[in-house]
Design an enzyme around this catalytic site. Structure first.
Site, PDB file in Angstrom:
ATOM      1  N   HIS A   1     -14.793  22.245 -21.280  1.00  0.00           N
ATOM      2  CA  HIS A   1     -15.848  21.465 -20.618  1.00  0.00           C
ATOM      3  C   HIS A   1     -17.248  21.751 -21.166  1.00  0.00           C
ATOM      4  O   HIS A   1     -18.185  22.114 -20.468  1.00  0.00           O
ATOM      5  CB  HIS A   1     -15.776  21.527 -19.084  1.00  0.00           C
ATOM      6  CG  HIS A   1     -15.744  22.895 -18.443  1.00  0.00           C
ATOM      7  ND1 HIS A   1     -16.680  23.849 -18.678  1.00  0.00           N
ATOM      8  CD2 HIS A   1     -14.900  23.421 -17.541  1.00  0.00           C
ATOM      9  CE1 HIS A   1     -16.414  24.924 -17.950  1.00  0.00           C
ATOM     10  NE2 HIS A   1     -15.327  24.686 -17.252  1.00  0.00           N
TER      11      HIS A   1
ATOM     12  N   HIS B   1      -7.989  31.705  -7.993  1.00  0.00           N
ATOM     13  CA  HIS B   1      -9.097  30.767  -8.278  1.00  0.00           C
ATOM     14  C   HIS B   1      -8.484  29.379  -8.401  1.00  0.00           C
ATOM     15  O   HIS B   1      -7.454  29.209  -9.065  1.00  0.00           O
ATOM     16  CB  HIS B   1      -9.752  31.229  -9.578  1.00  0.00           C
ATOM     17  CG  HIS B   1     -10.887  30.399 -10.081  1.00  0.00           C
ATOM     18  ND1 HIS B   1     -11.696  29.627  -9.286  1.00  0.00           N
ATOM     19  CD2 HIS B   1     -11.382  30.267 -11.359  1.00  0.00           C
ATOM     20  CE1 HIS B   1     -12.615  29.043 -10.046  1.00  0.00           C
ATOM     21  NE2 HIS B   1     -12.442  29.407 -11.291  1.00  0.00           N
TER      22      HIS B   1
ATOM     23  N   GLU C   1      -9.779  26.636  -9.807  1.00  0.00           N
ATOM     24  CA  GLU C   1     -10.117  25.757 -10.926  1.00  0.00           C
ATOM     25  C   GLU C   1      -8.825  25.395 -11.668  1.00  0.00           C
ATOM     26  O   GLU C   1      -7.923  26.241 -11.820  1.00  0.00           O
ATOM     27  CB  GLU C   1     -11.135  26.437 -11.869  1.00  0.00           C
ATOM     28  CG  GLU C   1     -11.762  25.431 -12.820  1.00  0.00           C
ATOM     29  CD  GLU C   1     -13.054  25.892 -13.496  1.00  0.00           C
ATOM     30  OE1 GLU C   1     -13.410  27.080 -13.387  1.00  0.00           O
ATOM     31  OE2 GLU C   1     -13.704  25.041 -14.132  1.00  0.00           O
TER      32      GLU C   1
ATOM     33  N   ASP D   1      -7.672  25.187 -14.543  1.00  0.00           N
ATOM     34  CA  ASP D   1      -7.092  25.973 -15.648  1.00  0.00           C
ATOM     35  C   ASP D   1      -6.212  27.107 -15.117  1.00  0.00           C
ATOM     36  O   ASP D   1      -5.439  27.695 -15.872  1.00  0.00           O
ATOM     37  CB  ASP D   1      -8.175  26.511 -16.604  1.00  0.00           C
ATOM     38  CG  ASP D   1      -9.339  27.181 -15.918  1.00  0.00           C
ATOM     39  OD1 ASP D   1      -9.599  26.879 -14.733  1.00  0.00           O
ATOM     40  OD2 ASP D   1     -10.018  28.007 -16.551  1.00  0.00           O
TER      41      ASP D   1
ATOM     42  N   HIS E   1     -16.043  32.843 -10.927  1.00  0.00           N
ATOM     43  CA  HIS E   1     -17.213  32.034 -11.187  1.00  0.00           C
ATOM     44  C   HIS E   1     -17.404  30.852 -10.210  1.00  0.00           C
ATOM     45  O   HIS E   1     -18.409  30.141 -10.295  1.00  0.00           O
ATOM     46  CB  HIS E   1     -17.091  31.573 -12.641  1.00  0.00           C
ATOM     47  CG  HIS E   1     -16.927  30.144 -12.969  1.00  0.00           C
ATOM     48  ND1 HIS E   1     -15.755  29.474 -13.153  1.00  0.00           N
ATOM     49  CD2 HIS E   1     -17.898  29.234 -13.151  1.00  0.00           C
ATOM     50  CE1 HIS E   1     -15.972  28.242 -13.457  1.00  0.00           C
ATOM     51  NE2 HIS E   1     -17.269  28.040 -13.480  1.00  0.00           N
TER      52      HIS E   1
ATOM     53  N   ASP F   1     -11.117  34.981 -13.869  1.00  0.00           N
ATOM     54  CA  ASP F   1     -12.163  34.680 -14.868  1.00  0.00           C
ATOM     55  C   ASP F   1     -12.933  35.937 -15.295  1.00  0.00           C
ATOM     56  O   ASP F   1     -13.431  36.008 -16.427  1.00  0.00           O
ATOM     57  CB  ASP F   1     -13.167  33.670 -14.298  1.00  0.00           C
ATOM     58  CG  ASP F   1     -12.676  32.241 -14.387  1.00  0.00           C
ATOM     59  OD1 ASP F   1     -11.785  31.953 -15.205  1.00  0.00           O
ATOM     60  OD2 ASP F   1     -13.187  31.403 -13.617  1.00  0.00           O
TER      61      ASP F   1
ATOM     62  N   TYR G   1     -18.168  34.067 -23.227  1.00  0.00           N
ATOM     63  CA  TYR G   1     -17.542  33.580 -22.001  1.00  0.00           C
ATOM     64  C   TYR G   1     -18.492  33.779 -20.817  1.00  0.00           C
ATOM     65  O   TYR G   1     -18.734  32.867 -20.022  1.00  0.00           O
ATOM     66  CB  TYR G   1     -16.217  34.324 -21.751  1.00  0.00           C
ATOM     67  CG  TYR G   1     -15.443  33.746 -20.598  1.00  0.00           C
ATOM     68  CD1 TYR G   1     -14.505  32.749 -20.812  1.00  0.00           C
ATOM     69  CD2 TYR G   1     -15.686  34.139 -19.295  1.00  0.00           C
ATOM     70  CE1 TYR G   1     -13.816  32.174 -19.757  1.00  0.00           C
ATOM     71  CE2 TYR G   1     -15.016  33.577 -18.233  1.00  0.00           C
ATOM     72  CZ  TYR G   1     -14.076  32.601 -18.477  1.00  0.00           C
ATOM     73  OH  TYR G   1     -13.416  32.038 -17.416  1.00  0.00           O
TER      74      TYR G   1
ATOM     75  N   HIS H   1      -7.895  34.639 -18.914  1.00  0.00           N
ATOM     76  CA  HIS H   1      -8.175  34.071 -20.242  1.00  0.00           C
ATOM     77  C   HIS H   1      -8.205  35.214 -21.246  1.00  0.00           C
ATOM     78  O   HIS H   1      -8.907  36.217 -21.035  1.00  0.00           O
ATOM     79  CB  HIS H   1      -9.550  33.389 -20.282  1.00  0.00           C
ATOM     80  CG  HIS H   1      -9.680  32.184 -19.409  1.00  0.00           C
ATOM     81  ND1 HIS H   1      -9.014  31.006 -19.659  1.00  0.00           N
ATOM     82  CD2 HIS H   1     -10.426  31.972 -18.308  1.00  0.00           C
ATOM     83  CE1 HIS H   1      -9.350  30.113 -18.724  1.00  0.00           C
ATOM     84  NE2 HIS H   1     -10.197  30.679 -17.891  1.00  0.00           N
TER      85      HIS H   1
HETATM   86 FE1  FEO Z   1     -13.361  29.230 -13.417  1.00  0.00          FE
HETATM   87 FE2  FEO Z   1     -11.027  29.901 -15.894  1.00  0.00          FE
HETATM   88  O1  FEO Z   1     -11.810  28.991 -14.454  1.00  0.00           O
END
Ligand code: FEO
Length: 390
Positions: free
Chosen positions: A24, A78, A80, A82, A144, A163, A191, A222
């Site tokens: 994004h 989380h 989100e 992903d 985040h 994250d 990041y 990640h």
């Molecule tokens: Fe805030 Fe890796 O998503």
């Protein structure tokens, strides 16, 4: 595709996105991973999942060690997509699995995103027992999103940090000692700069909580798992979350016919002459997500824009939009640029930087048409006079 054992009965079952180049708007030159973890205990537990197009990969890895229908607990650190995008695929295989997320924001966000699923709230210090293991939750809001939390297994001394401590690196390797530390820290920094930067105070709080735990592995959602270099990751997070600054300047510019570029090069050299380490970046050849990394620990920004029609270059305005959102702190600035007649480009850039709350070092420096040598010399003298007084 197979699961990767990271500790007795704890497996990495994530996905590798080798072709990820734009997360994004964040340029991810090394690709990325979506890490999910499977714990085989009395209650089989899945911690996080993966971006929906990669569900097949995660499921194949889970199937390499266990029938997915045996999953009883799903932790969603989380919401989100992903990390939660494959929830429906998992629920099809394990329809009775109980989903936990942070309350109330994680529950709200999961149910608002995926609809018609049941999600149970957990809060900081709450523990669920899955057999040999107690899983402890720590809410880490805004690291985040408001719903973020981390999960700690004291039995394994693993922190599943989501994250936090993530980096975008696609790799078959799973641990931090597989890469040069400098590369890993650069990616950790990038990041943080592009995902977490606005939330220094919240990151400080999360870091304090995490550092009180006995941790042998930090397993983010990640990139690589921190094993050998946990202290280096802590140190960098400490610096970044307290907005640590170097004596450094970043010159960011666009140019139509080379005049503002000439000014930019001289501006950069003048900073160096004043003893300030400087980088010069053309805004259309450096991704915004790299410029933010440059700015995160810089004290100074100089922005060059010619006047296009009656404003600044759209490329500069676009970068300001990205910068405003991430809000790198404590910058002093000035703007410069060439112009042909009306010359408002520098005024607009100056006004925008002031509106972002930064400290103006001097009024905009403008040169009509192409700069003559003596104009450039004069501009450098003006800048040097101001910098030498700092
Ligand atoms: Fe805030 Fe890796 O998503």
């Amino acid at each position: 595709m197979e699961a990767v054992l990271i500790k007795e009965n704890v497996y990495w079952v994530g996905a590798i996105d080798w072709n990820l180049r734009d997360f994004h708007g964040y340029s991810t030159n090394l690709g990325g991973t979506y890490n999910a973890y499977l714990i085989i205990d009395e209650k089989v537990t899945l911690i996080d999942n993966v971006y929906a197009p990669f569900a097949f990969e995660m499921i194949a890895r889970i199937k390499s060690v266990i029938d997915p229908s045996k999953i009883e607990i799903i932790i969603s650190n989380h919401s989100e997509p992903d990390h939660s995008g494959s929830i429906r695929d998992i629920l099809k295989l394990a329809p009775n699995a109980k989903i936990y997320a942070s309350g109330p924001s994680g529950v709200r966000s999961m149910m608002g995103t995926y609809h018609n699923i049941e999600v149970f709230p957990v809060k900081t210090s709450e523990i669920i027992n899955i057999g040999k293991r107690d899983l402890q939750f720590i809410q880490t809001p805004l690291v985040h999103w408001p719903d973020n939390m981390v999960t700690y297994s004291s039995y394994d001394q693993i922190l599943f940090s989501n994250d936090m401590f993530g980096q975008h690196i696609a790799s078959f390797e799973r641990y931090d000692d597989s890469f040069p530390l400098s590369l890993l820290l650069d990616e950790l920094k990038k990041y943080y700069a592009n995902i977490v930067l606005p939330y220094g105070a919240q990151t400080q709080k999360a870091l304090t909580a995490v550092k009180s735990l006995d941790i042998k592995l930090i397993a983010p959602s990640h990139g690589l798992i921190w094993k050998k270099h946990i202290d280096a990751a802590y140190d960098l997070y400490e610096k970044m979350s307290t907005y640590h600054k170097e004596n450094k300047a970043v010159v960011i510019y666009d140019s139509m016919w080379g005049s503002t570029e000439k000014m930019a090069l001289e501006v950069g050299e003048t900073f160096e002459k004043a003893g300030i380490k400087t980088v010069v970046r053309h805004v259309r050849t450096s991704p915004a997500s790299d410029l933010i990394v440059d700015l995160m620990d810089a004290k100074y920004i100089a922005v060059g824009s010619p006047t296009l029609n009656n404003g600044m270059m759209p490329s500069i305005a676009s970068f300001f939009c990205y910068m405003r959102g991430l809000n790198p702190r404590n910058l002093s600035f000035f703007v410069f640029g060439s112009y042909g007649w009306s010359g408002q480009g520098t005024e607009f850039a100056d006004r925008d930087l002031e509106a972002m709350g930064y400290h103006r070092l001097m009024k905009p420096l403008r040169i009509l048409y192409a700069p003559k040598d003596e104009q450039l010399i004069q501009m450098k003298e003006v800048i040097l006079t101001v910098l030498n007084k700092l």
